[in-house]
Every structure is written in C-alpha cells, then in structure tokens.
Design an enzyme around this catalytic site. Sequence first.
Site, PDB file in Angstrom:
ATOM      1  CG  HIS A  65       9.016 -61.864  57.560  1.00 24.42           C
ATOM      2  ND1 HIS A  65       9.326 -62.545  58.133  1.00 24.42           N
ATOM      3  CD2 HIS A  65       7.761 -61.808  58.785  1.00 24.42           C
ATOM      4  CE1 HIS A  65       9.718 -62.970  59.123  1.00 24.42           C
ATOM      5  NE2 HIS A  65       8.962 -62.821  59.793  1.00 24.42           N
ATOM      6  CG  ASN A 107       4.924 -64.963  64.889  1.00 22.71           C
ATOM      7  OD1 ASN A 107       5.700 -64.854  64.106  1.00 22.71           O
ATOM      8  ND2 ASN A 107       4.706 -64.376  65.507  1.00 22.71           N
ATOM      9  CG  ASP A 159      12.012 -63.630  55.890  1.00 30.17           C
ATOM     10  OD1 ASP A 159      12.553 -62.869  57.471  1.00 30.17           O
ATOM     11  OD2 ASP A 159      10.649 -65.015  56.005  1.00 30.17           O
ATOM     12  CG  ASN A 202       9.338 -65.191  65.106  1.00 36.53           C
ATOM     13  OD1 ASN A 202       9.987 -65.485  66.182  1.00 36.53           O
ATOM     14  ND2 ASN A 202       9.104 -63.913  65.214  1.00 36.53           N
TER      15      ASN A 202
END
Length: 190
Positions: free
Chosen positions: A21, A67, A92, A113
């Site tokens: 991530h 997020n 990613d 997100n």
Amino acid sequence: MDKYLICGLGNPGDEYARTRHNTGFMVLDAFAKEMGTTFQDKRYGFVAETSIKGRKVFLLKPTTFMNLSGNAVRYWLNKENIDQKRLLVISDDVALPLGAFRLKANGSNGGHNGLGHIQQLIGQDYPRLRMGIGNDYPKGAQIDWVLGQYSEDDMKQLQPSIDIAVNIIKSFVLAGMDITMNQFNKLGKK
C-alpha cells in the site's frame, strides 16, 4: 513559475514502510533521492521541494493515512495555488500485476480508498499513476495483502517500475500528460 504537486499515496509509520500500500511513497522516495531533496514534516504530510528546468515541483507523502489522503492533496493544491491538471497522484493497484503500471489523465478510483477520498474532495479529473502490486491473495484477504510487506523477490520485480516512475514524473512536469502517457504506458504492460 509553473508549479506541480506529485503525491505518492501510503501510510505513515515504520510498520508500513515496505508494504504494498506504500508503493506511492516508495516512488516519491526514489524521485527525491535522485533529485537530491529531502522531506520535511509539514501540515498533512511529508513535503519536499525541487525544481526541473524552472518548474517548481512539490512532493507530498500524506500523513493523514490512506483513507483521508484527499485532505492533504486539497490543502497543498490550495496552499500553493496549483492547477489540478498539474497534480499527479501515485498509488498501488491490485488490478495490475506486480511491476506493471498505468498512467491515466482521469477516471474512477478503482476501489482504492486513497483515490476515493481525493475524488470526494476534488473530483476525478486529475492525473494518476497506478503501480501494479498484483492480487495473489485469497478472497476476502485484500486488506492483509495491501498491508503486507514486499519480499526481496517482489522488490526485484517492482524496482524497474519504480525507476521508470521516476522518469514518468520528470516527463509529466516537462512534456505534459499526453506525451508522457504515449511514451510510457506501453512500457507498463506486463
């Protein structure tokens, strides 16, 4: 002076450093190293500044966690008065195989997100570079996958794309989005 904002998505903290991530952070770290600049802890993110042939480039690694990435992006666009078309977000992407990448001028968040939150705050009309991390995980295990660490073998597959991504950033700043997409997207197919 023309200004650009290059934002790599990731999560702050050592425990996330080599996770899938955080691929966006890895690209920005490689770019900053090549340009000889360092990040400083500023509002909503780690920020570095550099310039390429008279164009000012801000590098942003949000510290908002994935997020809420849009908060950092919107703040720095507004603070530096940067046009959204001169924003490049690097994230990613599980829909692309490891080592593949795709540059797009706009579009949906693809279920990501970080991109989703940016889209909520500034719309979907901004350039993004999606770095493939593969999706070799069982159903329901996506969170464990994206927050999982890259292995040494993974990094060997990923490193060439990170190196290309550094050149994509330079091309985006110097030549613009269309030329950069034409030149690099064919290299990103795996």
